[in-house]
Scaffold this motif. Structure first.
Motif, PDB file in Angstrom:
ATOM      1  N   ASN A  57       1.902  28.678 -13.977  1.00  0.00           N
ATOM      2  CA  ASN A  57       0.629  28.553 -13.657  1.00  0.00           C
ATOM      3  C   ASN A  57      -0.463  27.879 -14.334  1.00  0.00           C
ATOM      4  O   ASN A  57      -1.427  27.645 -13.846  1.00  0.00           O
ATOM      5  N   LEU A  58       0.017  27.185 -15.348  1.00  0.00           N
ATOM      6  CA  LEU A  58      -0.995  26.407 -16.102  1.00  0.00           C
ATOM      7  C   LEU A  58      -1.500  25.198 -14.925  1.00  0.00           C
ATOM      8  O   LEU A  58      -2.876  24.648 -15.148  1.00  0.00           O
ATOM      9  N   ASP A  59      -0.579  24.825 -14.269  1.00  0.00           N
ATOM     10  CA  ASP A  59      -1.188  23.790 -13.352  1.00  0.00           C
ATOM     11  C   ASP A  59      -2.045  24.324 -12.251  1.00  0.00           C
ATOM     12  O   ASP A  59      -2.959  23.468 -11.810  1.00  0.00           O
ATOM     13  N   VAL A  60      -2.065  25.482 -11.901  1.00  0.00           N
ATOM     14  CA  VAL A  60      -2.973  26.089 -11.004  1.00  0.00           C
ATOM     15  C   VAL A  60      -4.418  25.993 -11.611  1.00  0.00           C
ATOM     16  O   VAL A  60      -5.300  25.868 -11.137  1.00  0.00           O
ATOM     17  N   LEU A  61      -4.389  26.634 -12.998  1.00  0.00           N
ATOM     18  CA  LEU A  61      -5.501  26.718 -13.634  1.00  0.00           C
ATOM     19  C   LEU A  61      -6.287  25.466 -13.751  1.00  0.00           C
ATOM     20  O   LEU A  61      -7.447  25.189 -14.051  1.00  0.00           O
ATOM     21  N   MET A  62      -5.278  24.553 -14.084  1.00  0.00           N
ATOM     22  CA  MET A  62      -5.826  23.116 -14.295  1.00  0.00           C
ATOM     23  C   MET A  62      -6.344  22.364 -13.081  1.00  0.00           C
ATOM     24  O   MET A  62      -6.768  21.152 -12.907  1.00  0.00           O
ATOM     25  N   GLY A  63      -5.885  22.842 -11.909  1.00  0.00           N
ATOM     26  CA  GLY A  63      -6.171  22.161 -10.440  1.00  0.00           C
ATOM     27  C   GLY A  63      -5.476  21.122 -10.113  1.00  0.00           C
ATOM     28  O   GLY A  63      -5.731  20.000  -9.596  1.00  0.00           O
ATOM     29  N   LEU A  64      -4.117  21.058 -11.068  1.00  0.00           N
ATOM     30  CA  LEU A  64      -3.265  19.928 -10.652  1.00  0.00           C
ATOM     31  C   LEU A  64      -2.010  20.016  -9.885  1.00  0.00           C
ATOM     32  O   LEU A  64      -1.008  19.420  -9.675  1.00  0.00           O
ATOM     33  N   GLU A  65      -1.849  21.301  -9.219  1.00  0.00           N
ATOM     34  CA  GLU A  65      -1.019  21.735  -8.586  1.00  0.00           C
ATOM     35  C   GLU A  65      -0.190  20.796  -7.487  1.00  0.00           C
ATOM     36  O   GLU A  65       1.159  20.401  -7.645  1.00  0.00           O
TER      37      GLU A  65
END
Lengths: 264, 224
Positions: free
Chosen positions: A45-53
């Motif tokens: 979920n790091l990608d989600v928090l970063m908005g990079l999904e």
């Protein structure tokens, strides 16, 4: 040659990923080349928090299985030039990577980056051991609650066993008001129980959750105490001495200012 | 002793002297009694010129008291001189039950510090951590976890800590969960826990000499 820093906690939900993302960005903002490595295979979920999904093409397991080059899997951040994310795989599980592979990967990343922030999965099983194995330093994230402190203490013991030198602690979601009335441990108490150095205290604020929800980590935009706290942590990681900032102390400072001006 | 049993004590002659092989699987008192039997009978065999004796304990470790007992058996024959006492792995002795041992560091959640004899720990015991000892436990720091003193049944063992707020205390076979009033009324000063009438009690440190008069220090300046 860069440094690999693992962000871990033992307990889930204390804010490992949020902390990794924000510290990573704060480090990148100071001009360092940073890679965020999500090792939570299967529950990324790091990608989600970063908005990079939506930019992910390859992931950690693809690199391990050599389906792609490492540079193909690195997702460049849309806001910071010097920040990259290596996302975990969502379709696999923790057994698809092993310690040897992750050590190799981290060694490779350290060649390219100044800092490699490793986001560790919750728990102390294989996923934890993998994430920790290649790290030079460790940040233990905890909230000021007994349950979280208990797990942080256990994790510090395990880190010592895994020979990760001198873990430092970040107290997340700190509510100074609650600490004052005894509903939460205060900072000194936490530090004395865990007997490790304090890296920073991040005050609780709903904007932290809001910004994670929007995929815009708080440290980028908002002038909130939490953003300031993350920036201070990034400076302390680079060896600078920054005084500890607590919501409460700040208020005390303003009070004093007001007193100087004769308002109170 | 049945014929099927392997002898607990094997004696071999080497060019350096005699080699005593003590069976590690037999309880030590049984080994000693066989040793005694062998040394007392055939006593004329043992009388002769001075002989070097090497004792091999196998995989066993013995306490100082057990060693003393064994040496006494040999002392009946003046010509048998104990040269070495050896164990297969490392030291032949268990850590001394006498005296007090120092250990430093934090015992964290999930960690267990085990010890033989009295233990002085310089550091904290955190909640979820365990300290276990056959003797007494003294903590220069905060005891917030579990402490078990007198692990092998020594009910005279005590537990003392600079800050005594454990999750649980055990002395010998008695388990005690600290009642809530401990923390409020007795946090000032140093406290210790001891066993009285099958129950664990906590008292101020300066009452220890009254409760255990045998360890009270005596002012003997004027004796000389």
């Amino acid at each position: 040659m860069g440094e690999a820093i693992v962000v871990t906690s033992g307990k889930g939900g204390v804010g490992k990923s949020t902390t990794s993302a924000n510290i990573g960005i704060a480090l990148a903002l100071t001009g360092k080349k940073v890679c965020l490595l999500d090792t939570d295979v299967g529950l990324r979920n790091l990608d989600v928090l970063m908005g990079l999904e939506n930019r992910i093409i390859y992931d950690l397991v693809d690199v391990m299985e050599q389906n792609c080059q490492m540079n193909q899997a690195l997702v460049k951040d849309k806001r910071c030039e010097a920040l990259y994310l290596l996302p975990a795989a969502q379709t696999k599980d923790k057994s698809s990577i092993n310690t040897k592979q992750i050590r190799w990967l981290i060694a490779e990343l350290r060649e390219q980056f100044d800092y490699v922030m490793i986001d560790c999965p919750a728990g102390i099983e294989m996923g934890f051991k993998n994430a920790v194995s290649g790290a030079d330093r460790a940040i233990v994230v905890t909230t000021a609650e007994s349950a979280s402190i208990r797990d942080a203490d256990r994790v510090i013991g395990l880190l010592e066993k895994e020979k990760v030198p001198q873990p430092k602690v970040v107290i997340n979601r700190f509510k100074s008001q609650m600490a004052k009335d005894g509903g939460m441990m205060d900072v000194d108490e936490v530090v004395s129980v865990l007997a490790v150095d304090l890296l920073g205290v991040v005050p609780d604020h709903e904007d932290v959750i809001r910004s994670g929800h929007l995929g815009e980590p708080i440290v980028l935009h908002k002038k909130t105490p939490a953003a300031k706290a993350y920036k201070n942590i990034a400076q302390r990681i680079q060896g600078e001495a920054v005084p500890l900032l607590l919501g409460e102390k700040e208020r005390g400072f303003f009070k004093r200012m007001k007193r100087w001006f004769g308002f109170a | 002793m049945g014929k099927v049993l392997k002898p607990a004590v094997n004696i071999k002659g080497t060019k350096d002297g005699l080699l005593f092989l003590l069976d590690e699987s037999r309880p030590f008192p049984a080994v000693l009694s066989e040793l005694k039997y062998k040394l007392e009978n055939a006593s004329n065999l043992w009388d002769g010129p001075d002989t070097r004796v090497c004792i091999k304990l196998g995989n066993r470790q013995i306490t100082r008291d057990e060693e003393k007992e064994m040496r006494e058996l040999f002392s009946t024959h003046k010509n048998l001189i104990i040269h070495t006492i050896e164990a297969d792995h490392g030291k032949p002795y268990l850590v001394d039950d006498q005296g007090i041992q120092l250990q430093a560091g934090t015992v964290r959640s999930g960690q267990v510090l085990e010890h033989r004899g009295d233990l002085l720990l310089l550091g904290d015991v955190n909640p979820g951590g365990t300290v276990r000892s056959t003797g007494s436990i003294f903590v220069l720091g905060a005891l917030r976890g579990l402490a078990h003193a007198g692990g092998e049944g020594d009910d005279s063992a005590i537990i003392a800590a600079s800050s005594l707020c454990p999750t649980q205390l055990r002395i010998a076979n008695v388990v005690s969960r600290p009642p809530d009033e401990w923390e409020t009324s007795e946090t000032s000063g140093m406290n210790f826990a001891y066993l009285v009438n099958g129950q664990i009690a906590v008292d101020k440190m300066h009452h220890l000499s009254r409760i255990r008069p045998d360890i009270e220090w005596k002012d003997n300046r004027f004796k000389r």
